[in-house]
Every structure is written in structure tokens, then in C-alpha cells.
Enzyme design. Structure first.
Site, PDB file in Angstrom:
ATOM      1  CD  GLU A 120     -14.264 -49.462 -13.880  1.00  0.00           C
ATOM      2  OE1 GLU A 120     -15.152 -50.284 -13.105  1.00  0.00           O
ATOM      3  OE2 GLU A 120     -13.291 -49.675 -14.375  1.00  0.00           O
ATOM      4  CD  GLU A 138      -7.817 -52.107 -11.489  1.00  0.00           C
ATOM      5  OE1 GLU A 138      -7.230 -51.182 -11.840  1.00  0.00           O
ATOM      6  OE2 GLU A 138      -8.980 -52.653 -12.040  1.00  0.00           O
TER       7      GLU A 138
HETATM    8  C1  BGC Z   1     -13.272 -52.931 -11.886  1.00  0.00           C
HETATM    9  C2  BGC Z   1     -13.107 -54.029 -10.860  1.00  0.00           C
HETATM   10  C3  BGC Z   1     -14.281 -54.939 -11.200  1.00  0.00           C
HETATM   11  C4  BGC Z   1     -14.022 -55.400 -12.438  1.00  0.00           C
HETATM   12  C5  BGC Z   1     -14.904 -56.563 -13.225  1.00  0.00           C
HETATM   13  C6  BGC Z   1     -13.311 -53.282 -13.270  1.00  0.00           C
HETATM   14  O1  BGC Z   1     -13.257 -52.302 -14.130  1.00  0.00           O
HETATM   15  O2  BGC Z   1     -12.383 -51.793 -11.568  1.00  0.00           O
HETATM   16  O3  BGC Z   1     -12.694 -53.796  -9.700  1.00  0.00           O
HETATM   17  O4  BGC Z   1     -14.524 -55.936 -10.320  1.00  0.00           O
HETATM   18  O5  BGC Z   1     -14.015 -54.378 -13.335  1.00  0.00           O
HETATM   19  O6  BGC Z   1     -14.154 -57.403 -13.432  1.00  0.00           O
END
Ligand code: BGC
Length: 818
Positions: A435, A702
Site C-alpha cells: 500500500e 495498525e
Molecule cells: C489502510 C488504512 C486505510 C484503510 C482505509 C487500509 O488498507 O492501510 O490505513 O485508512 O485501508 O480504510
């Protein structure tokens, strides 16, 4: 004694390639006397001088004659203070193209080969600058030496609308006579593969991997890219942001397969100067250990989860290889664990040329890691052959929080690391898996913390310019910026278009930039208003809700708080803040319009979502927290008491996700429940901030249970160990526990209203405002509480102690007893 320090132009120290027509200047003052204020300043830029009896020392706009392109300007600031002291300091900036076109051509080598571009040229001048950009990434060498210690140039922007060029001072790299310039390029963010969830093809797909470069001396072009440049096969055979790099040192300097470069006439309409601080190596780490896992893998442990790369010094024979992979954690058995990287390979493959000790670090990729597994390694190596280099945008991280609980101190260290690791040219969600995107929700909840931990004025200015460029015609601000393939938005994410400019303004007081971003904020509010049938509710469309909230249904990422409740709360909040911006900017019609709209949203919210008891119908922690933080209930105290009881009944444990967590402690401490807020902060059991610390975290996770009590992982799909969002609790410590808030944007007037806790012996915080360091400390000693505050020069502070006493002070360090 009076000193001027931290002289900045456009929030940058001696910027090179500065294209603002009316740049702003800022400086800080240091004095050995209390109550120091500036009474007069003089600013000289080239031949232009302003001398004013004025206390402003930040955001001073240049109003002199038009600045010339490609010119070095020295500037000088003199300051007089109220004690009769005088000080002066000097700086410079070098203008870039100032809207003109480079005298160079975009060049590329067609086909999928990553080339090195080469040119020899004569030089006999003194000063010289290079400007360059690339649809991809570039590194430039002159006479075999890299011309900069900055990386990943020209940075990550919304390339089709804004592509930055960078400008470097290269006089120290040139010799009189024949010189050789080489440009390495990589795919980078622009041409590399996309994240694992592309919905539409890359908008940059058809764009060639072009580069341009111009060497300028005395305003004249000495050498510039065109089709007389040659290309040869680069030793960087493969590089991808997510997947790593393959490097064959045997190809270094080999001029086989020469082809002339091809010119591409794609124009310079979207070329902009760089507004941010560059990415640099901010720390070098030696491995703590090199060990064999139960599976028999050879693993290096660098002791800290970082964004960056491994650098090695190894002597090998020609054709020897080394291959290694990166990971953040070990599994419960102590084996290397990279399943949470999803499709990101994070592999480095290097072939030795066999020429003494070879030093290597990747060129066009970076990894998020603490552990490195040696998958193949033909030369003999020891732990001493390796080091890790942590990279980050150079924001000068110098925020400080400390208290008598070592676990909280470790938590704060983890927050700073997650900020450094994720501020790699844009604010990313995470630095490791596939990401690494500028997720707006994450940035929005963390920005107020980030701005205290470091000087992020230039960093966020650049990102917000991309956000503006990427805003859709209907006002939509996307889920991540640069937008790339993303076509969606959500409440709490797109609201970054309001929250981020507002927080930036509060922290740095730059009205001019607030006026720049204001149209984006206003359009975002209009976008929400146009969703669905009721113009005062946001109850339609895609929503992430309270992302990763623990009250989610099994198997879901979305907390159970009503998503339309969250969306309407953010509609109200964004409208309210945009109204405040309009007030600051003197847009009276907009103030009236937005105030009216805000009132209507609040009414509609109460009708739809608040029960007869005055509390939210949706009984989640996050629902209470949001209504409280955003001031939406009629009886705030009643709701705060209810939230407090819910949390206590839950064993002083939170349930909140990305959206509720940042405001949770505020919602308590602002209504007399600071003890519970501290209880949450100091909670060691799962779920809590300190649980991850107990589990050995070196960055912010996270997910609250990234690694569970029994050592198992909560998921492979969404389990980053380096996501700063929950680190936003530091903002509560700075602003509530230590009580430091700006009474005026930019902290010209500061409020310091600490809330001590009996659960800790002492707590202190210190961070840099645009005027200098502000500090607040409380300590329980001999049955008393001692408060110490530090107030920067050229500001005043209102110190409010828990006994209600108010002390108005000027700059200096003061102690109070309570
Ligand atoms: C990310 C998050 C992001 C989210 C959206 C994820 O895959 O890592 O931090 O805000 O997607 O909900």
C-alpha cells in the site's frame, strides 16, 4: 543576548529551486532574558529592504520587486527586542524556473530497459546548479559521485498534474575541463506496479520513463538532456517500490549496448518546484544480532522497525550473490514472518563484481522492516557487514514526551518512529506492505500529533497541493492522495480536505496558505451536501465507518458504530471548521452560509441520531466520543458521564477504531474524567496502547491485537506493525495532559493548562512551535505538585493551573506550586 535561529524561507532552510513569487520568511529568537519580544525587524532580500516596528517573526511575505529565475538571493534579517538588544542572521534562496520552461528535453530509452543516461561536457565556471525531474525516480552522478544525499527524487506527486523538479548545488562536484554526468532512473511510484487493489489501470501507464536535467551556471545552460545523450544498461536491473531491487554490479560503468536517448515532446506544463523537505537517511542502525531461527533461517535483527534499507560492505568474488528479504516481526515460534506484507516482495538481489569490498544500498525502493532474512549469500559474512539506514522526509523530529512510566515513554518513542517511517515524501498508512499510500483518513487523525512532533509545515504544504490538484470537479477528496487509481471517498477520509489545512493553520499561522486551500475545503463541504436527498445528513454512499474498531462483527474491519452517524458527524465538523476558516479569511458571506448550514446539520443530526434521553441511539464508545469531541449533543456533560461509565464498566478498556480513538481521551478529560483518560493511557491489558508495548512493539500497530497474548497474529491481510493512526494519543498528552494549545494560530499566544494525574510521578512535554520550544511539566513532590512551563521568545502564555489560578507570563521558564 539575542539570537536569531532557524531562519526559513517558505518554511525551508536555504531552499534551492524556490519558485514562489512572494516567498514567506520566518525566524525564531533566543534570549537570556525573560519576557523577550521583537519590537522591530528589518528584512533585506537582494537590494530590497523592509524595516518595520512590528512583532511578527513568522510568515513575513516578500513584497519587493519580481524575483528573477535561476538566481541566488542572499537575505538578511535584523531584529530589535524590547530589552534593547539587536541581532542579525543571514540566509539565501535560489530561484528555480519561476514558471519558465527548462532549456532541456525530456528523454527516455524506449523499451523496458532501465538505462543510465550519460553525457560528457566541458566546464570552467564557478557556481553551478542542476535541475532535474523524472516520471519515475532519478539519481545523478557527476564524475562518479552522487550529487545529493537526498533520495527518491523527485518525490511522489500527482504526476499528470504536478511533477516536481529538484535543484541541487553541484559546484563541489565539477572540475575544470571535461566532466561526466550520469543519470540512473527507476520506476518509482510513477511507473512501478500498483498496490494490490487496482480498480482501474494506472493513469501513468502510457507515460514513458522520461527524465530531464539541466546544468546551469550564471543563469546559462551548460549541458542539458537531449538526443545527444547516450544510454547504457543500468546495474539496477529491476526496482519496484514494493518488491525491492535487483542489482548487478558487474554492469557498473560498462558502456555496452549504447543507444542514443530519444527525446519526448511531452511539455513542461505540469512542472512545479519542490515545496517540501527531501527524503534523507535520518539514522544508521547496527544489527543487534544475527541468529538462526527454529526453521534454520539466518536472520538479522536491527532492533527497531524502520522505513529504509540495508546497506552492506561485503567482499565477494565476481558472480557471487546475496539475496535477502525484509519483515517487521517474528512469529510465535521465532521464525521470520512476512505474511503481512501481502504481495510486496521486499527482496534485494545483488551480484558481486568481485572488486574489493563492495558497498551497496538500494536506489529506487525502500522497505519497512526490523528483521532481514539472508536467503542466499555466497560470500562469507558476519554481522559487521550490515547496517540499516532509516529514511524519512527531513522534518526535524524533536517533540518530546516523558513521564515516570517507562512503558509510556516507549509508546512515545514508537509514535515518533511510526511518524518518521511513514513520512516518506507523503504521509503514508504504512511503509511495508503493498500500500504505502497517502491515506487521507490516517493523515487526518494524526496530523495534529505530527505537527507537534516535528516541523511538518513544508511536508504537508506539498501534500495538500496534491490533494487540491486531485480534488474532483464535484468536490470529492479521495481516500488517498496522490489519487492514482482511487475513485472513492468516505467520511473521516475525504474530510482531510478540511481538517489538515485547519490543523496546519493552527500550528503555523500561515493565512496565505489557508486562503490557497480554502476553495478545496469549501468544495468538500458542498460535495457532502450534495450526497443523498437530505442536504443536512450524510447517509448515503460508501463509508469505512470506525475502521478496525473492536466492536466490529467477526470477520469485518468496520466497527459497529452506525456509519451514517459517523458521516453526519464529519459533515458537521467539516462545515464548522470551514466556517472558522471563512471567518479568519474575512469571507463574510461564506461565514453566514456555513454557520447556517452547520446549525441545520446539528438539528438534523439530533433528530435522526439522538434518542429521547439526549444520548446517541447507537450506543458505541465511538458514537459518544465523536458527538462529544465535535460538540454535537445538547447536554454534553450527561453524555460524557455516560461514556465514562461505559468505559469503566468495560474495565477501563477501549473498543474504538481509527475514527473514535484519536478523540477518546479528549472526550473524557474535557468533561472532568481525566482519570479515566489516564486509565486508558496507562492500561496494560488488551486492548490498549501499552499492550503493544508489552508485546515488544517498536512502532505503532495498525490493529490493537496485531500480535495476540499467545503470540498469534490477528490476520495476514490487514496487520501492519507500523501504522501511526493510534499514535494520535500523543496529541492528547501534549494538549490536555500537559495542556499546551495555541490561543492564536502559530502559538503567538499560548495556553498552558496541565491536568496532572496521581497515577504518575511526573510528566513532561516539549515541542517546537514556529517561535521556539514550548514546554510543560508537572511533578508530585513532598505532597505538592510543581508545575514548570517554558514559553518561547516573542510569545506570551496564559498558564491555568488546576486550582483555577491564572498566570500570564512572557517568554522564559517559570515554576508554580499547586
Ligand atoms: C489502510 C488504512 C486505510 C484503510 C482505509 C487500509 O488498507 O492501510 O490505513 O485508512 O485501508 O480504510
Amino acid at each position: 543576548m539575542l539570537n536569531i535561529i532557524d531562519l526559513k524561507c517558505e518554511n525551508l532552510t536555504n531552499p534551492i529551486g524556490m519558485d514562489e513569487k512572494n516567498p514567506i520568511f520566518s525566524w525564531k529568537l533566543e534570549s537570556d532574558k525573560e519576557n523577550t519580544v521583537q519590537t522591530r525587524y528589518e528584512l533585506t532580500v537582494g537590494n530590497f529592504t523592509v524595516n518595520e516596528a512590528c512583532g511578527d517573526s513568522i510568515n513575513i511575505e516578500y513584497t519587493g520587486p519580481a524575483l528573477r529565475a535561476k538566481t541566488k538571493y542572499n537575505y538578511c534579517v535584523t531584529v530589535w527586542d524590547n530589552h534593547g538588544e539587536v541581532s542579525c542572521a543571514e540566509g539565501y534562496f535560489v530561484t528555480g524556473y519561476m514558471g519558465k520552461e527548462p532549456n532541456a528535453k525530456w528523454i527516455a530509452r524506449p523499451g523496458d530497459v532501465r538505462p543510465v543516461f550519460v553525457k560528457e561536457f566541458e566546464f570552467d565556471g564557478e557556481d553551478a546548479y542542476i535541475t532535474a525531474s523524472c516520471y519515475g525516480l532519478f539519481e545523478i552522478l557527476i564524475n562518479g559521485k552522487a550529487i545529493t544525499d537526498t533520495f527518491l527524487n523527485p518525490g511522489f506527486t500527482s504526476y499528470l498534474k504536478r511533477i516536481q523538479y529538484r535543484m541541487f548545488d553541484v559546484k563541489d562536484y565539477l572540475t575544470k575541463g571535461t566532466n561526466k554526468i550520469e543519470i540512473y532512473i527507476g520506476k518509482g511510484w510513477c511507473k512501478g506496479r500498483f498496490p494490490s487493489f487496482p480498480t482501474v489501470p494506472s493513469p501513468f501507464g502510457e507515460m514513458p520513463n522520461c527524465v530531464f536535467c539541466e546544468l546551469i551556471a550564471d543563469g546559462k545552460t551548460i549541458v542539458a538532456t537531449d538526443d545527444t545523450w547516450l544510454t547504457y544498461q543500468s546495474p539496477v536491473i529491476m526496482s519496484e517500490i514494493y518488491d525491492g531491487e535487483t542489482y548487478d554490479a558487474r554492469l557498473e560503468g560498462k558502456y555496452e549496448k549504447e543507444f542514443p536517448a530519444v527525446e519526448y515532446n511531452i511539455g513542461f506544463a505540469n512542472l512545479v518546484s519542490s515545496r517540501s523537505v527531501p527524503v534523507k537517511v535520518i539514522k544508521t542502525l547496527k544489527p543487534l544480532s544475527m541468529f538462526t531461527t527454529p526453521k534454520g533461517e539466518t536472520v538479522l535483527d536491527f532492533g527497531q522497525n524502520i522505513a529504509g534499507w540495508v546497506k552492506f560492505n561485503i567482499k565477494g568474488n565476481e558472480g557471487d550473490v546475496i539475496k535477502y528479504t525484509h519483515a517487521e516481526v517474528l512469529d510465535s515460534e521465532g521464525n521470520f514472518y512476512a505474511d503481512n506484507m501481502r504481495s510486496a516482495k521486499n527482496e534485494i538481489f545483488y551480484t558481486f563484481k568481485g572488486d574489493g569490498v563492495e558497498t551497496y544500498r538500494p536506489h529506487f525502493t525502500f522497505q519497512g522492516f526490523r528483521y532481514v532474512r539472508l536467503d542466499e549469500c555466497t560470500p562469507n559474512v558476519t554481522i559487521d557487514n550490515f547496517m540499516a539506514e532509516a529514511i524519512s522526509s527531513d522534518t526535524n523530529v524533536n517533540g518530546h514526551i516523558e513521564c515516570s512510566d517507562e512503558m509510556v515513554n516507549k509508546l512515545f518513542s514508537n509514535i515518533l518512529w511510526s511518524q518518521r517511517d511513514n513520512f516518506v515524501d507523503i504521509p503514508t498508512d504504512c511503509p511495508q506492505r503493498d500500500e504505502r499510500l497517502g491515506w487521507t483518513g490516517d493523515a487526518q487523525v494524526f496530523i495534529s500529533t505530527a505537527l507537534k512532533n516535528a516541523d511538518c509545515s513544508a511536508f504537508f504544504t506539498k501534500w495538500l497541493l496534491d490533494m487540491m490538484a486531485d480534488q474532483k470537479k464535484d468536490g470529492m477528496v479521495g481516500n488517498y492522495i496522490p489519487l492514482m487509481t482511487c475513485l472513492k471517498t468516505s467520511s473521516g477520509w475525504g474530510d482531510a480536505g478540511v481538517v489538515c489545512p485547519w490543523e496546519l493553520y493552527k500550528a503555523y499561522g500561515n493565512k496565505k496558505f489557508l486562503a490557497t486551500t480554502y476553495p478545496m475545503s469549501k468544495k468538500w463541504v458542498e460535495y457532502i451536501k450534495a450526497q443523498g436527498e437530505n442536504p443536512y445528513l450524510w447517509n448515503t454512499g460508501f463509508q469505512y465507518g470506525d475502521w478496525l474498531g473492536l466492536d466490529a462483527k467477526p470477520g469485518s474491519y468496520e466497527g459497529s458504530t452506525d456509519k451514517t452517524y459517523i458521516a453526519t458527524v464529519f459533515f458537521a465538523y467539516s462545515t464548522y471548521l470551514t466556517g472558522k476558516m471563512a471567518e479568519v479569511l474575512g469571507y463574510e458571506d461564506d461565514v453566514k452560509y456555513l454557520e447556517e448550514l452547520y446549525k441545520n446539520i446539528v438539528d438534523a443530526f439530533r433528530k435522526e441520531y439522538v434518542g429521547e434521553d439526549g444520548e446517541p441511539k447507537c450506543k458505541t464508545q465511538t458514537a459518544y466520543v465523536l458527538g462529544l469531541y465535535m460538540n454535537l449533543f445538547e447536554d454534553m456533560q450527561k453524555n460524557a458521564d455516560a461514556l465514562n461509565s461505559m468505559i469503566l464498566a468495560n474495565g477501563t478498556k477501549l473498543q474504538t477504531g481509527f475514527i473514535g480513538t484519536p478523540y477518546l481521551c479528549y472526550a473524557l478529560s474535557r468533561y472532568g474524567h481525566a482519570d479515566t483518560a489516564y486509565g486508558l493511557l496507562l492500561q496494560r491489558g488488551y486492548p490498549s496502547w501499552l499492550f503493544s508495548v508489552k508485546q515488544g512493539a517498536t512502532t505503532i500497530w495498525e490493529h490493537w491485537d496485531g500480535i495476540r497474548e499467545d503470540g498469534t497474529m490477528w490476520s495476514t491481510a490487514m496487520n501492519s506493525f507500523n501504522h501511526y493512526a493510534y499514535g494520535s494519543v500523543a496529541d492528547w498528552i501534549y494538549s490536555e495532559a500537559m495542556g499546551v494549545t495555541p490561543l492564536e494560530p502559530g502559538y503567538k499566544k499560548i495556553k498552558i493548562a496541565p491536568i496532572p494525574s496521581d497515577a504518575l510521578g511526573y510528566m513532561e512535554a516539549r515541542f517546537a512551535t514556529p517561535y521556539g520550544f514550548v514546554g510543560s511539566k508537572w511533578e508530585h513532590k513532598d505532597g505538592k505538585t510543581i508545575y514548570t512551563v517554558e514559553v518561547p521568545c516573542n510569545t506570551t502564555a496564559e498558564v491555568v493551573l488546576p486550582d483555577g489560578s491564572v498566570h500570564n507570563v512572557g517568554s522564559g521558564v517559570y515554576t508554580f506550586e499547586g
